[in-house]
Each structure stands twice: as structure tokens, then as C-alpha cells.
Write a protein that holds these residues in place. Sequence first.
Motif, PDB file in Angstrom:
ATOM      1  N   GLU A  77      39.745  38.083  47.092  1.00 56.97           N
ATOM      2  CA  GLU A  77      39.278  38.453  45.717  1.00 56.97           C
ATOM      3  C   GLU A  77      40.456  39.651  45.241  1.00 56.97           C
ATOM      4  OE1 GLU A  77      35.415  38.862  44.768  1.00 56.97           O
ATOM      5  OE2 GLU A  77      35.005  40.199  47.016  1.00 56.97           O
ATOM      6  N   PHE A  85      39.940  35.383  42.091  1.00 56.17           N
ATOM      7  CA  PHE A  85      39.479  35.067  43.461  1.00 56.17           C
ATOM      8  C   PHE A  85      40.271  33.836  43.872  1.00 56.17           C
ATOM      9  CE2 PHE A  85      36.292  32.439  41.559  1.00 56.17           C
ATOM     10  CZ  PHE A  85      36.211  31.449  42.302  1.00 56.17           C
ATOM     11  N   ASN A 121      31.744  37.350  41.112  1.00 56.52           N
ATOM     12  CA  ASN A 121      32.445  35.785  41.375  1.00 56.52           C
ATOM     13  C   ASN A 121      31.505  34.834  42.115  1.00 56.52           C
ATOM     14  OD1 ASN A 121      34.920  36.541  40.431  1.00 56.52           O
ATOM     15  ND2 ASN A 121      35.421  37.677  42.347  1.00 56.52           N
TER      16      ASN A 121
END
Length: 362
Positions: A77, A85, A121
Amino acid sequence: MGAAKADNSTNDTPPTTSSTPPDVIDVTIHPLVLLSATDHYHRVARGTRKRAVGVLLGSASRGSIDATNSFAVPFEEDSKNSSVFYLDHNYLENMLAMFRKVHAKERVVGFYSTGPQIRPNDLRIHELVQRFVPAGTVTPPVFVIIDVRPDREGIPTTAYRVVDEVDSNVPSGGGDKSGGAAEVRKTFAHVPSLIDALEAEEVGVEHLLRDINDPTVSTVANLVKAKLSGLSTLTEKLVEMKDYLTAVSEGRMKANAVIIANMQAIVNLLPNLNVEELVRSMLVKNNDMHMVIYLSSLIRCVIALHDLVLNKIVYNDEVGDGLGDVKEKKAVKSDAGEEKKEDDGDSKAKGGKADSKKKSSK
């Protein structure tokens, strides 16, 4: 090679509400998962600010998830842009195919991260992992943070599930914040996590503990260390409860009836220390324990002094006290002095005789 990159474009279509998935009661993590995650972190992200991400395998029954195995997944990422990512889809598919050949009953039950906290994420990773969950699965996948830091106190796992949260404070198009439409968004909710092991895993863990056991540390030191660790964890949890209640009282967080009920149950389990009989019994027990400790210290000191005296006596019997050597040295010195005086007297007598002879010759 497949990659996942977050899309920053906004979707104007209203979210569709689906049927609410069944709640996850708890998540059980096995030692093999902990060892695999720790090894993955040390191989990939040790000494950096990166984190390791992998897939959890296991089974689920009536809301209880049992994570018995796991494997690492290539993951990267962007440190500058948190919305970008990369996750290798092909590697994930190949590994799942190979694991199905070895153990057909294991399926994807979620994913893990070394965290140590939730990242932006993680929701997107959850959506990607959910694609690999077998069709017809009732229990949704979970997200587990495995804290590999050595100074971690308490259980190193924290489990979460994804829930739909309704936010009614979304502003409308006219700019009036009060007249906004409700928005449904996904967020993580905490799930209780447990550490459990099968019989074979317990044997393996015992062998590992024997290898890493320090023989210089006594059992009492280990017990004291365990007590300190438990007290520090208790303090951490109490501070967390205090912070939550403070945030609720100040209006920064919404009150959760389940959490407050659990806190009330914990408080009700505390003993009432204001009872005179209980205070007296605790004082008597404390005094008895201190008396035993005091007597043990005295006995240990007396035994140590007794052993020291015995060693001194044995040493003197074998080597001697040293007084005889000193007397012998003094006697040798006195004999040497007398011999020296006799030699001086003889030399003086010889010198006198020589002088008398010289005078007579003159």
C-alpha cells in the motif's frame, strides 16, 4: 497478476440495502495462525512501518468462527496515498486451490493484518476477500488484527465484523446540514476473540516453550511476571472503560446498551469491601502470609550462616589456620639473625688478631 487499486471516483447512486447478515458471536484463533502471522511479519515488514496481510482459513458454525489455518498474501500500500493498495489475486486463487486439495473442509473465514490499528483500506480488502468466500455461506468473513509487538500485554488478537451504519447527519444538496438524507455506510464492529488450541497444537506449543524457556529465571519470577502482566492488562481495560464513559457523557460517542450492560455486570461482580468481617479476614490472611514470608527469610539467613561456618571449619581443617606457618617463619628469622651475629663476631675477632700482629711486628 491481479491487482486492486482503490477508485477515488464517487458513485452518486443511492446505496442498496440488503438483508442483514447474521451476527458473528466470537472468533477463535489457533496457535498456528499466530505463528504464521508472526513469521510473515518478520519476513516482510520487520523494522519498517509496513504491515503484513493474509487470509484466514477455517470453519464457521452458528455464528462462531474457528480460524485454524492461514497463509500470507503479497500486499503493498502507498504510504503517501492511503487509498491505493495492491493485492495479488492470482496468488490468492492458487493458494486456495492448493489448500482445498489438502483440506477440503477449510474455507475462507476472513483476513488478518498486523495493524496494529484499523487502516482506511481494510474495508476495501474485506470486500475483495469476500469474493473468495464460498457461495451459500451464511456467516460473513471477519477481520482480525494480530499484534506482533513483543511488549503487547494480554491477548494479541482483536476481531471485527462489518456492519451497516446509518448516518443521518449527511448534508443535503442545499447546504443545510440539518435537512440531510440518511446514508448507509459500512464500518467495523468489535467481536470477542478467543485463543484456543487442539491437542496436537498444545503439544507443539509446549515444545516451543521448552526451547525458548530461560533456565536462569525461577518459577517464582515467572509467577510474579504473570501477575504484573495481568494487573497491567486490567488497568488498561479499566482506563478504556473510563474513556468510553467519558466520551459518552460528553456526547462524542453514542451510548451502546450492550457495552453499558457489560460494564454494569462487571461492577456488580466486584466484592463489597466495606463489610467489617471481610476486611478483618483479609487483614488476618495478609498478616499470616507476611509472617510466613518473614519466617522463611529468617530460616534462609540462618541456614546460609550455618553453611558459611561449616565451610570455614572444613577449610581450616584441610589447610590450617596459618598460625603455625607464621611461628615457623619467625623461628627461621631468629635463627638467621643469630647466625649473622656469630659471623660478625668471628670476623671482628679475626680483625683484632690481625691488628695485634701488625703492632708487634712494628
